[in-house]
Design a protein around this motif. Structure first.
Motif, PDB file in Angstrom:
ATOM      1  N   LEU A 315     -10.566  16.525 -17.392  1.00  0.00           N
ATOM      2  CA  LEU A 315     -10.388  15.292 -18.068  1.00  0.00           C
ATOM      3  C   LEU A 315     -11.406  15.106 -18.782  1.00  0.00           C
ATOM      4  CD1 LEU A 315      -8.748  13.074 -15.332  1.00  0.00           C
ATOM      5  CD2 LEU A 315      -7.480  14.715 -16.629  1.00  0.00           C
ATOM      6  N   THR A 316     -11.265  14.508 -20.085  1.00  0.00           N
ATOM      7  CA  THR A 316     -12.165  14.208 -21.029  1.00  0.00           C
ATOM      8  C   THR A 316     -13.315  13.263 -20.568  1.00  0.00           C
ATOM      9  OG1 THR A 316     -10.581  14.558 -22.848  1.00  0.00           O
ATOM     10  CG2 THR A 316     -12.757  13.502 -23.186  1.00  0.00           C
ATOM     11  N   ASP A 317     -14.492  13.473 -20.738  1.00  0.00           N
ATOM     12  CA  ASP A 317     -15.528  12.578 -20.417  1.00  0.00           C
ATOM     13  C   ASP A 317     -16.172  12.353 -21.798  1.00  0.00           C
ATOM     14  OD1 ASP A 317     -18.087  11.289 -19.762  1.00  0.00           O
ATOM     15  OD2 ASP A 317     -18.325  12.356 -18.120  1.00  0.00           O
ATOM     16  N   GLU A 318     -16.140  10.974 -22.350  1.00  0.00           N
ATOM     17  CA  GLU A 318     -16.420  10.615 -23.577  1.00  0.00           C
ATOM     18  C   GLU A 318     -17.857  10.699 -23.682  1.00  0.00           C
ATOM     19  OE1 GLU A 318     -13.159   7.822 -25.230  1.00  0.00           O
ATOM     20  OE2 GLU A 318     -14.165   7.178 -23.331  1.00  0.00           O
ATOM     21  N   ARG A 319     -18.639  10.552 -22.642  1.00  0.00           N
ATOM     22  CA  ARG A 319     -19.926  10.584 -22.673  1.00  0.00           C
ATOM     23  C   ARG A 319     -20.664  12.103 -23.254  1.00  0.00           C
ATOM     24  NH1 ARG A 319     -21.785   9.310 -16.616  1.00  0.00           N
ATOM     25  NH2 ARG A 319     -19.894  10.631 -16.378  1.00  0.00           N
ATOM     26  N   GLN A 320     -19.775  13.174 -22.853  1.00  0.00           N
ATOM     27  CA  GLN A 320     -20.207  14.545 -23.343  1.00  0.00           C
ATOM     28  C   GLN A 320     -19.431  14.631 -24.873  1.00  0.00           C
ATOM     29  OE1 GLN A 320     -18.620  17.243 -20.392  1.00  0.00           O
ATOM     30  NE2 GLN A 320     -19.709  16.415 -18.907  1.00  0.00           N
ATOM     31  N   THR A 321     -18.468  13.901 -25.111  1.00  0.00           N
ATOM     32  CA  THR A 321     -17.570  14.073 -26.372  1.00  0.00           C
ATOM     33  C   THR A 321     -18.381  13.334 -27.488  1.00  0.00           C
ATOM     34  OG1 THR A 321     -15.574  13.902 -25.159  1.00  0.00           O
ATOM     35  CG2 THR A 321     -15.919  13.409 -27.744  1.00  0.00           C
ATOM     36  N   PHE A 322     -19.185  12.305 -27.210  1.00  0.00           N
ATOM     37  CA  PHE A 322     -19.968  11.486 -27.997  1.00  0.00           C
ATOM     38  C   PHE A 322     -21.599  12.105 -27.929  1.00  0.00           C
ATOM     39  CE2 PHE A 322     -16.266   9.221 -28.197  1.00  0.00           C
ATOM     40  CZ  PHE A 322     -15.977   8.982 -29.895  1.00  0.00           C
ATOM     41  N   LYS A 323     -21.919  12.985 -27.030  1.00  0.00           N
ATOM     42  CA  LYS A 323     -23.108  13.668 -26.834  1.00  0.00           C
ATOM     43  C   LYS A 323     -24.127  12.348 -26.243  1.00  0.00           C
ATOM     44  CE  LYS A 323     -22.617  17.185 -30.082  1.00  0.00           C
ATOM     45  NZ  LYS A 323     -23.174  17.947 -31.380  1.00  0.00           N
ATOM     46  N   HIS A 324     -23.430  11.542 -25.667  1.00  0.00           N
ATOM     47  CA  HIS A 324     -24.476  10.482 -25.003  1.00  0.00           C
ATOM     48  C   HIS A 324     -24.791   9.317 -26.056  1.00  0.00           C
ATOM     49  CE1 HIS A 324     -24.341  11.778 -20.802  1.00  0.00           C
ATOM     50  NE2 HIS A 324     -24.116  13.137 -21.477  1.00  0.00           N
ATOM     51  N   ASP A 325     -24.279   9.350 -27.269  1.00  0.00           N
ATOM     52  CA  ASP A 325     -24.618   8.388 -28.278  1.00  0.00           C
ATOM     53  C   ASP A 325     -23.586   7.156 -28.299  1.00  0.00           C
ATOM     54  OD1 ASP A 325     -25.102   7.241 -30.649  1.00  0.00           O
ATOM     55  OD2 ASP A 325     -24.965   8.949 -31.889  1.00  0.00           O
ATOM     56  N   LEU A 326     -23.933   6.243 -27.455  1.00  0.00           N
ATOM     57  CA  LEU A 326     -23.149   4.928 -27.306  1.00  0.00           C
ATOM     58  C   LEU A 326     -22.650   4.429 -28.882  1.00  0.00           C
ATOM     59  CD1 LEU A 326     -21.701   3.288 -25.549  1.00  0.00           C
ATOM     60  CD2 LEU A 326     -23.647   1.879 -25.341  1.00  0.00           C
ATOM     61  N   SER A 327     -23.402   4.515 -29.715  1.00  0.00           N
ATOM     62  CA  SER A 327     -23.233   3.857 -31.141  1.00  0.00           C
ATOM     63  C   SER A 327     -22.075   4.798 -31.894  1.00  0.00           C
ATOM     64  CB  SER A 327     -24.706   3.857 -32.003  1.00  0.00           C
ATOM     65  OG  SER A 327     -24.936   5.326 -32.308  1.00  0.00           O
ATOM     66  N   ALA A 328     -22.304   6.047 -31.487  1.00  0.00           N
ATOM     67  CA  ALA A 328     -20.830   6.755 -32.143  1.00  0.00           C
ATOM     68  C   ALA A 328     -19.654   6.537 -31.479  1.00  0.00           C
ATOM     69  CB  ALA A 328     -21.274   8.172 -31.929  1.00  0.00           C
ATOM     70  N   PHE A 329     -19.744   6.153 -29.966  1.00  0.00           N
ATOM     71  CA  PHE A 329     -18.543   5.624 -29.399  1.00  0.00           C
ATOM     72  C   PHE A 329     -18.293   4.230 -29.885  1.00  0.00           C
ATOM     73  CE2 PHE A 329     -16.971   3.319 -25.518  1.00  0.00           C
ATOM     74  CZ  PHE A 329     -15.887   3.891 -25.513  1.00  0.00           C
ATOM     75  N   MET A 330     -18.915   3.385 -30.154  1.00  0.00           N
ATOM     76  CA  MET A 330     -18.578   2.049 -30.793  1.00  0.00           C
ATOM     77  C   MET A 330     -18.005   2.310 -31.955  1.00  0.00           C
ATOM     78  SD  MET A 330     -19.204   0.005 -28.214  1.00  0.00           S
ATOM     79  CE  MET A 330     -19.324  -1.430 -29.001  1.00  0.00           C
ATOM     80  N   ARG A 331     -18.567   3.091 -32.823  1.00  0.00           N
ATOM     81  CA  ARG A 331     -18.063   3.201 -34.034  1.00  0.00           C
ATOM     82  C   ARG A 331     -16.500   3.537 -34.103  1.00  0.00           C
ATOM     83  NH1 ARG A 331     -21.130   2.875 -38.245  1.00  0.00           N
ATOM     84  NH2 ARG A 331     -23.631   2.949 -37.869  1.00  0.00           N
ATOM     85  N   GLN A 332     -16.296   4.699 -33.176  1.00  0.00           N
ATOM     86  CA  GLN A 332     -14.814   4.995 -33.246  1.00  0.00           C
ATOM     87  C   GLN A 332     -14.006   3.584 -32.531  1.00  0.00           C
ATOM     88  OE1 GLN A 332     -13.207   8.508 -30.909  1.00  0.00           O
ATOM     89  NE2 GLN A 332     -12.506   7.012 -29.388  1.00  0.00           N
ATOM     90  N   LEU A 333     -14.312   3.130 -31.811  1.00  0.00           N
ATOM     91  CA  LEU A 333     -13.554   1.725 -31.409  1.00  0.00           C
ATOM     92  C   LEU A 333     -13.537   0.821 -32.559  1.00  0.00           C
ATOM     93  CD1 LEU A 333     -15.329   1.028 -27.935  1.00  0.00           C
ATOM     94  CD2 LEU A 333     -13.174   2.220 -28.259  1.00  0.00           C
ATOM     95  N   ALA A 334     -14.550   0.700 -33.285  1.00  0.00           N
ATOM     96  CA  ALA A 334     -14.712  -0.258 -34.493  1.00  0.00           C
ATOM     97  C   ALA A 334     -13.574   0.141 -35.428  1.00  0.00           C
ATOM     98  CB  ALA A 334     -16.095  -0.341 -34.949  1.00  0.00           C
ATOM     99  N   GLN A 335     -13.123   1.439 -35.435  1.00  0.00           N
ATOM    100  CA  GLN A 335     -12.311   1.562 -36.523  1.00  0.00           C
ATOM    101  C   GLN A 335     -11.105   1.037 -36.373  1.00  0.00           C
ATOM    102  OE1 GLN A 335     -11.863   6.113 -36.572  1.00  0.00           O
ATOM    103  NE2 GLN A 335     -14.148   6.308 -37.352  1.00  0.00           N
ATOM    104  N   SER A 336     -10.501   0.827 -34.964  1.00  0.00           N
ATOM    105  CA  SER A 336      -9.359  -0.056 -34.839  1.00  0.00           C
ATOM    106  C   SER A 336      -9.345  -1.456 -35.378  1.00  0.00           C
ATOM    107  CB  SER A 336      -8.862  -0.069 -33.463  1.00  0.00           C
ATOM    108  OG  SER A 336     -10.068  -0.616 -32.460  1.00  0.00           O
ATOM    109  N   ILE A 337     -10.415  -1.998 -35.590  1.00  0.00           N
ATOM    110  CA  ILE A 337     -10.459  -3.391 -36.110  1.00  0.00           C
ATOM    111  C   ILE A 337     -10.737  -3.486 -37.428  1.00  0.00           C
ATOM    112  CG2 ILE A 337     -10.644  -4.725 -33.838  1.00  0.00           C
ATOM    113  CD1 ILE A 337     -13.390  -4.582 -34.316  1.00  0.00           C
ATOM    114  N   LEU A 338     -10.760  -2.134 -38.101  1.00  0.00           N
ATOM    115  CA  LEU A 338     -10.939  -2.275 -39.811  1.00  0.00           C
ATOM    116  C   LEU A 338     -12.431  -2.289 -39.950  1.00  0.00           C
ATOM    117  CD1 LEU A 338      -7.667  -3.939 -41.082  1.00  0.00           C
ATOM    118  CD2 LEU A 338      -7.996  -1.413 -40.488  1.00  0.00           C
ATOM    119  N   ILE A 339     -13.223  -1.923 -39.102  1.00  0.00           N
ATOM    120  CA  ILE A 339     -14.974  -1.833 -39.491  1.00  0.00           C
ATOM    121  C   ILE A 339     -15.275  -0.742 -40.164  1.00  0.00           C
ATOM    122  CG2 ILE A 339     -17.147  -2.122 -38.632  1.00  0.00           C
ATOM    123  CD1 ILE A 339     -15.527  -4.870 -38.378  1.00  0.00           C
ATOM    124  N   PRO A 340     -15.666  -0.452 -41.404  1.00  0.00           N
ATOM    125  CA  PRO A 340     -15.952   0.544 -42.197  1.00  0.00           C
ATOM    126  C   PRO A 340     -17.144   1.417 -41.226  1.00  0.00           C
ATOM    127  CG  PRO A 340     -17.059  -1.453 -43.402  1.00  0.00           C
ATOM    128  CD  PRO A 340     -16.088  -1.716 -42.185  1.00  0.00           C
TER     129      PRO A 340
END
Length: 340
Positions: A315-340
């Protein structure tokens, strides 16, 4: 790469809660990845807007606690059930009788129908259920792993734990191929009055990044577990298609049908710092009015965690997917609310 599915080519798959936030997204995801020869029966209290209308899909709208609805769902043999339906934590606390009817008794009726189908010579049903980390009650332990005891302190968590035990018993008896994945609060949920007490996880991110002020019901040092919708869908898709031999090899020695989905343990302060990388003004839009009961149940998740069973099942562990970069994870989430 398309996922593999260890189910018959002509499998008939029943999904409950198909009009919900996770349900609608999972219907769309499986339409792209599952075999086109599968037959789908989708159910919720009402059909979703823009619901699937393909020839291999049938909607049954109604209350799962109505025997006539369940009769309609099992008119033909069912090979798999994806059970997403349920009354959320806050509403269950407010109306325990309704919560028991929807979360517990309706589900037990569906499980009884699965058992009856198999005992009468029909297919053994693969049952995949969304459980919840609400099976862990307060005070939350300093560490959670696959062997941490479950002592729920909310009715919603109690119902989920009771169903997990029922799946364990039916698996033991050979009546079911039962699987449960415990999800944390999935983000970013839309603004919906669904009664999920953990909904503030989404509000904390969505509102400030949308330019709106937000009053957070937990403190800056509150500890959360975050899980994105795409990751939740990947977990469900993987566990629906996983062959029984692999499932039993990993889960059998653990003696349980339930596992914790990998989540991202963070503090609210860390979330604000990551949001500032997207919009420097966003943290300034957040004020705090901690609610002790909410903080103890939903803002005190340990940062010391292990998701070993989930890792063994790939099962996917997003900490590894984003190399423990929380800001990169947050940028992906922000895409769903149309944040550039």
């Amino acid at each position: 790469m398309r996922p593999s599915f260890d189910l018959p080519p002509n499998a008939r798959v029943l999904m409950t809660g198909a009009a919900g936030y996770v349900g609608q997204a999972l219907v769309k995801a499986l339409a792209l990845s599952a075999p086109t020869s599968w037959q789908w029966v989708l159910t919720d209290t009402q059909s979703a807007e823009g619901a699937r209308s393909e020839a291999n899909t049938r909607w049954v709208a109604g209350d799962l606690s109505d025997p006539r609805v369940c009769d309609a769902l099992f008119q033909q043999p069912v090979h798999a059930v994806v059970h997403l339906a349920g009354l959320m934590s806050g509403r269950t606390e407010q109306d325990v009788a309704l919560g028991e009817r929807i979360n517990l008794h309706a589900c037990l009726d569906l499980l009884a129908r699965c058992r009856a189908q198999h005992s009468q010579g029909g297919p053994l049903v693969r049952w995949l259920m969304t459980s919840s980390i609400a099976v862990y009650g307060t005070p939350l332990p300093p560490r959670i792993d696959d062997h941490t005891p479950q002592r729920p302190s909310l009715s919603y968590g109690t119902h989920k734990r009771m169903l997990e035990l029922m799946l364990d018993d039916m698996n033991r008896r050979g009546d079911l191929d039962g699987r449960a994945v415990r999800l944390s609060g999935v983000v970013l949920r839309p603004v919906l009055p669904n009664g999920a007490l953990s909904g503030f996880n989404s509000d904390l991110i969505r509102e400030p990044l949308s330019g709106r002020d937000y009053v957070c019901p937990v403190s800056p040092d509150a500890r959360l577990w975050l899980l994105s919708l795409p990751s939740a869908l990947a977990h469900l898709t993987r566990l629906l298609g996983l062959d029984h031999a692999t499932w039993f090899r990993v889960m059998g020695p653990a003696g349980t049908c339930a596992l914790n989905a990998p989540a991202w343990p963070v503090t609210v302060q860390e979330v604000l710092q990551a949001m500032a990388q997207i919009d420097p003004q966003a943290p300034q839009r957040v004020q705090f009015a901690p609610q002790p009961d909410l903080q103890s149940q939903f803002g005190a998740w340990p940062q010391d965690v292990s998701f070993a069973l989930a890792q063994h099942l790939a099962l996917t562990d997003e900490r590894q997917t984003f190399k423990h970069d929380l800001s990169a994870f947050m940028r992906q989430l922000a895409q769903s609310i149309l944040i550039p």
